[in-house]
Scaffold this motif. Structure first.
Motif, mmCIF file in Angstrom:
data_model
loop_
_atom_site.group_PDB
_atom_site.id
_atom_site.type_symbol
_atom_site.label_atom_id
_atom_site.label_comp_id
_atom_site.label_asym_id
_atom_site.label_seq_id
_atom_site.Cartn_x
_atom_site.Cartn_y
_atom_site.Cartn_z
ATOM 1 N N MET A 1 -3.749 -104.115 32.827
ATOM 2 C CA MET A 1 -4.447 -103.908 34.090
ATOM 3 C C MET A 1 -5.826 -104.559 34.016
ATOM 4 S SD MET A 1 -2.297 -102.486 35.951
ATOM 5 C CE MET A 1 -3.134 -101.834 37.356
ATOM 6 N N THR A 2 -5.960 -105.643 34.708
ATOM 7 C CA THR A 2 -7.253 -106.313 34.796
ATOM 8 C C THR A 2 -7.938 -105.864 36.079
ATOM 9 O OG1 THR A 2 -6.345 -108.205 35.970
ATOM 10 C CG2 THR A 2 -6.376 -108.326 33.558
ATOM 11 N N GLU A 3 -9.165 -106.288 36.234
ATOM 12 C CA GLU A 3 -9.907 -105.915 37.432
ATOM 13 C C GLU A 3 -9.234 -106.487 38.678
ATOM 14 O OE1 GLU A 3 -14.368 -106.482 39.256
ATOM 15 O OE2 GLU A 3 -14.093 -106.449 37.087
ATOM 16 N N GLU A 4 -8.719 -107.705 38.557
ATOM 17 C CA GLU A 4 -8.028 -108.335 39.688
ATOM 18 C C GLU A 4 -6.756 -107.563 40.046
ATOM 19 O OE1 GLU A 4 -5.801 -112.518 40.691
ATOM 20 O OE2 GLU A 4 -7.547 -112.555 39.379
ATOM 21 N N THR B 1 -5.608 -102.650 47.260
ATOM 22 C CA THR B 1 -5.388 -103.267 48.565
ATOM 23 C C THR B 1 -3.984 -102.986 49.067
ATOM 24 O OG1 THR B 1 -6.929 -105.026 47.981
ATOM 25 C CG2 THR B 1 -5.438 -105.463 49.814
ATOM 26 N N ARG B 2 -3.019 -103.067 48.172
ATOM 27 C CA ARG B 2 -1.626 -102.797 48.542
ATOM 28 C C ARG B 2 -1.458 -101.358 49.001
ATOM 29 N NH1 ARG B 2 0.595 -104.311 43.943
ATOM 30 N NH2 ARG B 2 0.564 -106.470 44.582
ATOM 31 N N VAL C 1 -2.074 -97.739 55.961
ATOM 32 C CA VAL C 1 -2.276 -98.136 57.357
ATOM 33 C C VAL C 1 -0.926 -98.345 58.040
ATOM 34 C CG1 VAL C 1 -3.186 -99.951 58.850
ATOM 35 C CG2 VAL C 1 -4.557 -99.100 56.953
ATOM 36 N N SER C 2 0.026 -98.946 57.333
ATOM 37 C CA SER C 2 1.368 -99.145 57.901
ATOM 38 C C SER C 2 2.020 -97.811 58.240
ATOM 39 C CB SER C 2 2.260 -99.908 56.923
ATOM 40 O OG SER C 2 1.763 -101.199 56.707
ATOM 41 N N ASP C 3 1.849 -96.832 57.362
ATOM 42 C CA ASP C 3 2.389 -95.495 57.633
ATOM 43 C C ASP C 3 1.743 -94.881 58.868
ATOM 44 O OD1 ASP C 3 4.092 -95.645 55.480
ATOM 45 O OD2 ASP C 3 2.769 -94.508 54.124
ATOM 46 N N TRP C 4 0.444 -95.045 59.001
ATOM 47 C CA TRP C 4 -0.256 -94.518 60.175
ATOM 48 C C TRP C 4 0.271 -95.151 61.452
ATOM 49 C CZ3 TRP C 4 -5.935 -95.112 58.105
ATOM 50 C CH2 TRP C 4 -6.194 -94.112 57.168
#
Length: 70
Positions: free
Chosen positions: A23-26, A33-34, A40-43
């Motif tokens: 697990m890197t910072e990126e 973000t995912r 948001v998609s669920d909302w």
């Protein structure tokens, strides 16, 4: 089928274990973000479902009121 295809034979004692990704910072940013996008998609899906139910209910009430006045 391709001719001269290379086939790798793996014996039981030669099985390589797959290491979990580091697990890197990126990667952490991408994961966050995912997760936000999924939230948001669920909302949006909940809103559309609720809105559709409200429209159906209003439509049915409209016709019930018209039938009662006739």
């Amino acid at each position: 089928m391709k001719h001269n295809a290379k086939i790798k034979v793996i014996k039981k004692n030669e099985i390589i274990t797959i290491k979990p990704p580091i697990m890197t910072e990126e990667n952490l940013k991408q994961t966050a973000t995912r997760e936000q996008a999924l939230t948001v998609s669920d909302w949006v899906n909940e809103f559309q479902t609720r809105r559709g139910e409200e429209i159906k209910q209003s439509y049915n009430n409209l016709f019930i009121q018209r039938l009662q006045t006739i």
